[in-house]
Design an enzyme around this catalytic site. Sequence first.
Site, PDB file in Angstrom:
ATOM      1  N   PRO A 185      74.870  29.444 -22.199  1.00  0.00           N
ATOM      2  CA  PRO A 185      73.994  31.085 -22.857  1.00  0.00           C
ATOM      3  C   PRO A 185      75.196  32.117 -24.041  1.00  0.00           C
ATOM      4  CG  PRO A 185      75.512  31.832 -20.955  1.00  0.00           C
ATOM      5  CD  PRO A 185      75.194  29.967 -20.846  1.00  0.00           C
ATOM      6  N   GLU A 186      74.676  32.013 -25.309  1.00  0.00           N
ATOM      7  CA  GLU A 186      74.846  33.159 -25.845  1.00  0.00           C
ATOM      8  C   GLU A 186      73.380  33.722 -26.456  1.00  0.00           C
ATOM      9  OE1 GLU A 186      78.229  32.668 -28.568  1.00  0.00           O
ATOM     10  OE2 GLU A 186      79.111  31.019 -27.706  1.00  0.00           O
TER      11      GLU A 186
ATOM     12  N   LYS B  15      72.990  38.790 -23.426  1.00  0.00           N
ATOM     13  CA  LYS B  15      72.862  38.092 -23.105  1.00  0.00           C
ATOM     14  C   LYS B  15      72.185  38.269 -22.031  1.00  0.00           C
ATOM     15  CE  LYS B  15      76.945  36.395 -25.073  1.00  0.00           C
ATOM     16  NZ  LYS B  15      78.533  36.902 -24.717  1.00  0.00           N
TER      17      LYS B  15
ATOM     18  N   ARG C  43      78.000  26.722 -12.535  1.00  0.00           N
ATOM     19  CA  ARG C  43      79.610  27.495 -12.264  1.00  0.00           C
ATOM     20  C   ARG C  43      79.235  28.269 -10.906  1.00  0.00           C
ATOM     21  NH1 ARG C  43      83.446  26.532 -17.105  1.00  0.00           N
ATOM     22  NH2 ARG C  43      84.280  27.776 -15.892  1.00  0.00           N
TER      23      ARG C  43
ATOM     24  N   ARG D 109      90.846  31.803 -25.329  1.00  0.00           N
ATOM     25  CA  ARG D 109      89.366  31.334 -26.079  1.00  0.00           C
ATOM     26  C   ARG D 109      89.348  30.181 -26.788  1.00  0.00           C
ATOM     27  NH1 ARG D 109      85.274  33.838 -23.470  1.00  0.00           N
ATOM     28  NH2 ARG D 109      84.029  31.295 -23.109  1.00  0.00           N
TER      29      ARG D 109
END
Length: 281
Positions: free
Chosen positions: A2-3, A58, A113, A268
């Site tokens: 998801p973005e 989101k 996850r 990141r």
Amino acid sequence: MPELPEVEVARANLARWALGRRITAVEAEPTRVLRPGRPSSLAALVGARLAAVDRTGKALMLRLDGKRGTIGVYSHLGMTGKWLRRRGGEAARFSRVRLALDDGWVLHHADLRLFGRFLLVPGARFERLPEVARLGPDPLRDGVDVEALAAALARTRRPIKVALLDQAILAGVGNIQASEALFRARLDPRRPAADLSRPEVRRLSAGVLASIRDTLEAFRQDGALDDRAVVAYVEEGARNPFAVYDREGEPCPRCKRARVARVTLGGRGTFFCPREQGEAG
DNA sequence: ACCCGTGTTCGCTG
DNA sequence: TCAGCGAACACGGG
């Protein structure tokens, strides 16, 4: 998954699949995805009818009309979450919460996850959730106000790429969209956010919007609105639809000369063209 | 074995 | 006091 673009596809799918439908049964695995951690509390959803599916950034927010009033469901897909629709009895990988509908379909909040969240919100008072209250404007729904963005960026010493990941500044921009928006705006992701000129903030604001819209369009063309699943580029068979993200070493799609570079910002991976997005701007 | 990952929160530090 | 940073969370893939 998801973005903002993927979550928007999920929102549209949920609306198309389930708006007006009644929930006939609920199941859940006792994972950390369930905030209270008590699958039993989800029984409140049984019998409720889905009245609205909203999204800010989101965050997915479902409003249901139940026998005892309005119930909200807050669903965040974390890093690997998705909403799937399956026939009753059909399995879905990594399914964490299942909502059976009165038409025989079952909605699955799946999440490998387990960074996602699924929680009931009494009265659908989503604004009482701190993580919702903190969210800044949603670019797709609210647009990107140049003055407001400039003011927010002026207040931080973080690199522009890191500031873009701050959901209080713009809700829904994630690690991919940050790189993509900066590429479109021709801005060096390492530059301090507060150093951007007004014209640069203007470019950034346009870049964020264009990147989100184009990504949404790419997902639509890839059949992301299919009943089975939303297609994410990392999933098998899907191609990378992005200009620079995850393209380290490839030729810059704009200048065709420099190669896409990768640096780490905000912990990141961050991708950019050193030629197109140099300090000179 | 080791590193990486579309997200967010928490604890430490200066 | 607080912005900013890195670790942690959990699991699979390269």
